[in-house]
Design a protein around this motif. Structure first.
Motif, short mmCIF file in Angstrom:
data_model
loop_
_atom_site.label_atom_id
_atom_site.label_comp_id
_atom_site.label_asym_id
_atom_site.label_seq_id
_atom_site.Cartn_x
_atom_site.Cartn_y
_atom_site.Cartn_z
N ILE A 84 0.90 -1.25 0.04
CA ILE A 84 -0.10 0.04 -0.11
C ILE A 84 0.87 1.12 0.04
O ILE A 84 0.59 2.18 -0.66
N THR A 85 1.92 1.23 0.64
CA THR A 85 2.78 2.42 0.76
C THR A 85 3.57 2.66 -0.62
O THR A 85 3.86 3.80 -0.66
N LEU A 86 4.04 1.70 -1.00
CA LEU A 86 4.84 1.73 -2.33
C LEU A 86 3.79 2.25 -3.59
O LEU A 86 4.55 2.96 -4.35
N GLY A 87 2.69 2.25 -3.37
CA GLY A 87 1.79 2.44 -4.51
C GLY A 87 1.50 1.55 -5.43
O GLY A 87 2.03 0.56 -5.48
N PRO A 88 0.57 1.79 -6.42
CA PRO A 88 0.03 1.03 -7.28
C PRO A 88 0.91 0.47 -8.46
O PRO A 88 1.32 -0.79 -8.86
N ASP A 89 1.94 1.54 -8.77
CA ASP A 89 2.81 1.20 -9.83
C ASP A 89 3.91 0.14 -9.50
O ASP A 89 4.23 -0.93 -10.01
N LEU A 90 4.57 0.46 -8.30
CA LEU A 90 5.60 -0.33 -7.94
C LEU A 90 5.01 -1.80 -7.25
O LEU A 90 5.61 -2.86 -7.49
N SER A 91 3.82 -1.56 -6.75
CA SER A 91 3.15 -2.86 -6.08
C SER A 91 2.93 -3.94 -7.13
O SER A 91 3.00 -5.10 -6.94
N SER A 92 2.28 -3.20 -8.40
CA SER A 92 2.06 -4.32 -9.38
C SER A 92 3.38 -4.95 -9.94
O SER A 92 3.48 -6.17 -10.36
N GLU A 93 4.62 -4.30 -9.89
CA GLU A 93 6.00 -4.84 -10.12
C GLU A 93 6.24 -5.85 -9.10
O GLU A 93 6.70 -6.96 -9.66
N VAL A 94 5.78 -5.74 -7.91
CA VAL A 94 6.10 -6.62 -6.95
C VAL A 94 5.57 -7.88 -7.11
O VAL A 94 5.84 -9.17 -7.01
N LEU A 95 4.11 -7.81 -7.37
CA LEU A 95 3.21 -8.97 -7.62
C LEU A 95 3.47 -9.84 -8.67
O LEU A 95 3.18 -11.00 -8.69
N ARG A 96 4.14 -9.36 -9.70
CA ARG A 96 4.61 -10.01 -10.77
C ARG A 96 5.51 -11.27 -10.48
O ARG A 96 5.65 -12.25 -11.14
N HIS A 97 6.20 -11.11 -9.33
CA HIS A 97 7.12 -12.19 -8.98
C HIS A 97 6.60 -12.97 -8.00
O HIS A 97 7.26 -13.99 -7.31
N LEU A 98 5.16 -12.97 -7.41
CA LEU A 98 4.67 -13.98 -6.65
C LEU A 98 3.74 -15.01 -7.46
O LEU A 98 3.23 -14.67 -8.61
N ASN A 99 3.42 -15.80 -6.91
CA ASN A 99 2.66 -17.05 -7.55
C ASN A 99 1.00 -16.59 -7.23
O ASN A 99 0.60 -15.71 -6.51
N ARG A 100 0.19 -17.24 -7.90
CA ARG A 100 -1.35 -16.88 -8.12
C ARG A 100 -1.94 -17.01 -6.79
O ARG A 100 -2.51 -16.12 -6.15
N ASP A 101 -1.62 -17.92 -5.82
CA ASP A 101 -1.95 -18.20 -4.41
C ASP A 101 -1.72 -17.06 -3.63
O ASP A 101 -2.48 -16.42 -2.73
N GLU A 102 -0.33 -16.61 -3.66
CA GLU A 102 0.22 -15.55 -2.87
C GLU A 102 -0.36 -14.10 -3.42
O GLU A 102 -0.81 -13.34 -2.45
N ILE A 103 -0.70 -14.13 -4.68
CA ILE A 103 -1.48 -12.68 -5.23
C ILE A 103 -2.66 -12.68 -4.56
O ILE A 103 -2.95 -11.65 -4.10
N GLU A 104 -3.47 -13.94 -4.80
CA GLU A 104 -4.88 -13.70 -4.07
C GLU A 104 -4.74 -13.26 -2.54
O GLU A 104 -5.82 -12.44 -2.37
N GLN A 105 -3.92 -14.01 -1.72
CA GLN A 105 -4.02 -14.00 -0.30
C GLN A 105 -3.62 -12.26 -0.23
O GLN A 105 -4.35 -11.65 0.81
N ILE A 106 -2.57 -11.72 -0.67
CA ILE A 106 -2.23 -10.32 -0.43
C ILE A 106 -3.22 -9.29 -0.93
O ILE A 106 -3.37 -8.24 -0.29
N THR A 107 -3.89 -9.52 -2.03
CA THR A 107 -4.74 -8.66 -2.64
C THR A 107 -6.01 -8.77 -1.77
O THR A 107 -6.71 -7.52 -1.61
#
Length: 344
Positions: A26-49
């Motif tokens: 949340i602190t990083l903002g949408p642009d940087l956060s989206s870059e981070v999420l690209r390195h996570l798997n589907r389950d991790e993305i679902e949990q964190i979002t």
């Protein structure tokens, strides 16, 4: 939706890892956060979002506390990658003080599951054998002492006979491995194997480690190592033998235990194993069979004719494996050395 997050900084440190990660994104903002999420798997993305969606507000104090902890963890991970746990401990102590540094390192070690030779443990034994066979015996011994016994046995069996003995002796003499030595050995394999740093001193090697490896090695390797050990150091050889169970040790089992073993053993394996067995082993096994079963076994052995020694040893090793499995299951008792095996 949850109500606004209003934790104070001390409470922020008790948040779950998922909640802390969400606060960082949340602190990083949408642009940087989206870059981070690209390195996570589907389950991790679902949990964190989902967790981000639950957070309505984050106080400045909580955000600062979480980011400070995140920064500490990043610094710790970089230090561990650069110089290992001890190096990271020294750097963080200078920056944070002893207590905070210990806390950060403890959490990082748990998260990373830092173990010596973690990457090595997932490598195919044949590939690892090719990497190690030309290394110094001490290097090979240190690696084998950290591997699961089954994998270590495969590698030990693949070494030349003189090298087997040298490595075996060094495994016996290993007591503790310093982080510096572990890092040095890991660096030898750095081109192919990923390393994760080192830990504080930990017990490795010794008579028990060698016995565990030999228990899972093929019979020829076991004999070669024990014979050479006996020639070089009879006391060490005797100590290792006390921890081993070999085919000839079937005569030390009680009648009930022998009968349990016979029920689990394949008839063809038993016939093949007895082709090369000492007479006292044959006698005690026949004594624990019915007359009809013993006669059938003798006929099977005669029908086989001449057999290869390696096939006999392989069959004997299968039976030893049955014995060890029954012992691990608590169904039989194996007497070792001078231990008091009185049943109560």
């Amino acid at each position: 939706m949850e109500t606004a997050t209003q934790e104070c900084p001390t409470q922020a440190l008790a948040l779950t890892g998922l909640r802390k990660a969400s606060v960082v994104l949340i602190t990083l903002g949408p642009d940087l956060s989206s870059e981070v999420l690209r390195h996570l798997n589907r389950d991790e993305i679902e949990q964190i979002t989902l967790e981000i969606a639950r957070i309505r507000h984050v106080s400045a104090d909580v955000r600062e506390a979480v980011l400070a902890e995140f920064n500490q963890m990043v610094v710790a991970q970089e230090c561990i990658a650069e110089g290992g746990i001890e190096y990271a401990q020294r750097i963080l102590q200078q920056a944070l003080g002893p207590e905070s540094a210990t806390d950060v390192i403890s959490r990082m070690t748990t998260m990373l599951q830092v173990q010596p030779f973690d990457a090595v443990k997932s490598v195919d034994p044949a590939q690892l054998l090719r990497l190690l066979r030309n290394e110094h015996p001490q290097t090979i011994a240190l690696v084998l002492a950290h591997l699961p016994a089954e994998r270590a046995a495969i590698i030990l069996s693949g070494l030349d006979a003189p090298l087997q003995t040298q490595v075996a002796m060094r495994i016996v003499n290993l007591e503790h491995a310093s982080p510096e030595v572990v890092r040095e050995v890991e660096s030898i394999l750095q081109s192919r194997l990923a390393t994760t740093g080192s830990q504080n001193l930990e017990p490795v090697g010794g008579v028990a480690a060698l016995a565990e490896i030999l228990n899972r090695a093929d019979r020829s390797t076991e004999r070669a190592v024990l014979d050479e050990l006996a020639a070089r150091n009879p006391e060490v050889a005797a100590a290792v033998k006390q921890r081993l169970f070999v085919f000839e040790d079937l005569v030390t089992l009680g009648r009930r235990d022998i009968q349990l073993v016979l029920r689990e053993v394949d008839g063809k394996d038993l016939a093949l194993a007895l082709k090369g067995a000492p007479e006292n082993v044959r006698a005690i096994l026949f004594e624990n069979m019915s007359e009809r079963a013993a006669d059938a076994l003798r006929e099977e052995m005669e029908f086989m004719g001449p057999v290869r020694l390696r096939d006999v040893e392989a069959a004997q090793q299968k039976i030893v494996g049955v014995v060890r499995s029954l012992e691990e299951a608590g169904e039989i008792v194996i007497s070792r050395g001078e231990q008091d095996d009185t049943l109560i």
